[in-house]
Design an enzyme around this catalytic site. Structure first.
Site, PDB file in Angstrom:
ATOM      1  N   GLU A  70       9.275  30.806  -8.808  1.00 58.47           N
ATOM      2  CA  GLU A  70      10.037  30.606  -7.584  1.00 58.47           C
ATOM      3  C   GLU A  70       9.115  30.184  -6.439  1.00 58.47           C
ATOM      4  O   GLU A  70       9.577  29.935  -5.332  1.00 58.47           O
ATOM      5  CB  GLU A  70      10.822  31.871  -7.217  1.00 58.47           C
ATOM      6  CG  GLU A  70      12.055  32.050  -8.079  1.00 58.47           C
ATOM      7  CD  GLU A  70      12.995  33.122  -7.564  1.00 58.47           C
ATOM      8  OE1 GLU A  70      14.195  33.044  -7.894  1.00 58.47           O
ATOM      9  OE2 GLU A  70      12.552  34.039  -6.853  1.00 58.47           O
TER      10      GLU A  70
ATOM     11  N   ASP B  63      26.100  45.000 -11.584  1.00 55.97           N
ATOM     12  CA  ASP B  63      25.778  43.725 -10.942  1.00 55.97           C
ATOM     13  C   ASP B  63      24.645  43.086 -11.722  1.00 55.97           C
ATOM     14  O   ASP B  63      23.600  43.683 -11.911  1.00 55.97           O
ATOM     15  CB  ASP B  63      25.356  43.988  -9.501  1.00 55.97           C
ATOM     16  CG  ASP B  63      24.804  42.746  -8.803  1.00 55.97           C
ATOM     17  OD1 ASP B  63      25.008  41.642  -9.320  1.00 55.97           O
ATOM     18  OD2 ASP B  63      24.182  42.914  -7.748  1.00 55.97           O
TER      19      ASP B  63
END
Length: 310
Positions: free
Chosen positions: A156, A265
């Site tokens: 990233e 989640d």
């Protein structure tokens, strides 16, 4: 200049003692919850908004820190309110920010997220300052990286930055853990040879090997391909099916199942306090590789959380 400015003696001693160094991303999540996703050109009302702390690198660093490892985060955020808040969040998690750089040339990385009641989502990521972390920054942090027991990085930030981090760590005998996410099909071969532990998920393994990975057996075949490229240990995570791992000393793929749990989640965006499950797992793995824990923590079913920004 590092975000924390000139550290005092006490802080320098803490930095020098860091066992885990993470080189990676910090992202501010801007999350809107709605009853449904908007159509193109449509404006709709949402029922909740929150700001959270994300980014693969920071999530992994926070996980390792909360497990008790002394950690240092090498990253770059904007010289803005989001960047200031992120630095404070790292400090509150007892993470060294000596090499958390701030820049005026780009905003802190953000993820704008819309999540419907059904859990469907639309996400726009602007990497911002993350992409300005450069090899010069890494060389400034070399003394901290070279004294660590393990260094972890991802994709990233720019591949050049991650590769430089791997080179510095490898040349100093520091164990390296590389998470090739988001995956790049034509990944530089040095990423494999410089990785002591190469950890990816099934979709990333497919991109890297051009093999379909739909089962533990498939993952084993992909892991063999990755190890042939020079990795010492390969781990492919398989969501609910656990993971498959192998190493140069134990080259037969081993499937490690996990207990079934209710998913709260899977993306970090639906619940503000909760980190991405896979990022948390890699933090656990980093903690184990550092010598502060054991690799058995890889299969832990609970998640460690990052505090929401609001």
């Amino acid at each position: 200049m590092a975000a924390s400015g000139e550290p005092g003696r006490q802080w320098q001693e803490k930095v020098a003692a860091a066992l885990v160094v993470v080189v990676g991303s910090c992202m501010t999540d801007l999350v809107s919850l709605t009853s449904r996703l908007p159509k193109t050109g449509e404006t709709i009302h949402g029922h909740k908004f929150f700001i959270g702390f994300g980014g693969k690198g920071a999530n992994q660093c926070v996980q390792a820190a909360r497990l008790g490892a002394k950690t240092s985060m090498v990253c770059k955020v904007g010289k803005d309110s989001f960047g200031n808040d992120y630095i404070e969040n790292l400090k509150q998690n007892d993470i060294s920010t000596e090499f958390t750089y701030q820049t005026k040339d780009a905003a802190t990385g953000t993820a704008s997220i819309i999540v419907s009641n059904e859990g469907q989502n639309i996400i726009v990521i602007v990497a911002g300052a993350n992409l300005l972390l450069n090899t010069e920054d890494l060389r400034e942090a070399a003394s901290t990286i070279s004294r660590a027991k393990v260094m972890i990085c991802q994709l990233e930030v720019t591949p050049a930055a991650s590769l430089e981090a791997l080179r510095i760590a490898h040349s100093s005998g520091v164990k390296t853990l590389f998470n090739p996410a988001p995956a790049i099909a034509d990944l530089d071969p040095q990423f494999y040879t410089l990785s002591d532990v190469f950890c990816c998920n099934e979709s990333e393994a497919e991109i890297l090997t051009s093999l379909e990975v739909g089962s533990p057996s498939d993952a084993g075949k992909a892991a063999l391909v990755l190890m042939e490229r020079g990795c010492r240990v390969v781990i492919i995570t398989l969501g609910a099916e656990g993971c498959v791992m192998l190493s140069q000393t134990e080259p037969v793929p081993k499937h490690i199942p996990t207990e079934n749990v209710k998913a709260v989640d899977t993306t970090n965006e639906f619940s503000p306090p909760r980190m991405h499950a896979l990022d948390g797992m890699k933090g656990l793995l980093t903690f184990g590789v550092s010598g502060e824990g054991i690799l058995g923590t890889l299969c832990a079913s609970h998640l460690i959380t990052q505090h929401p920004a609001s």
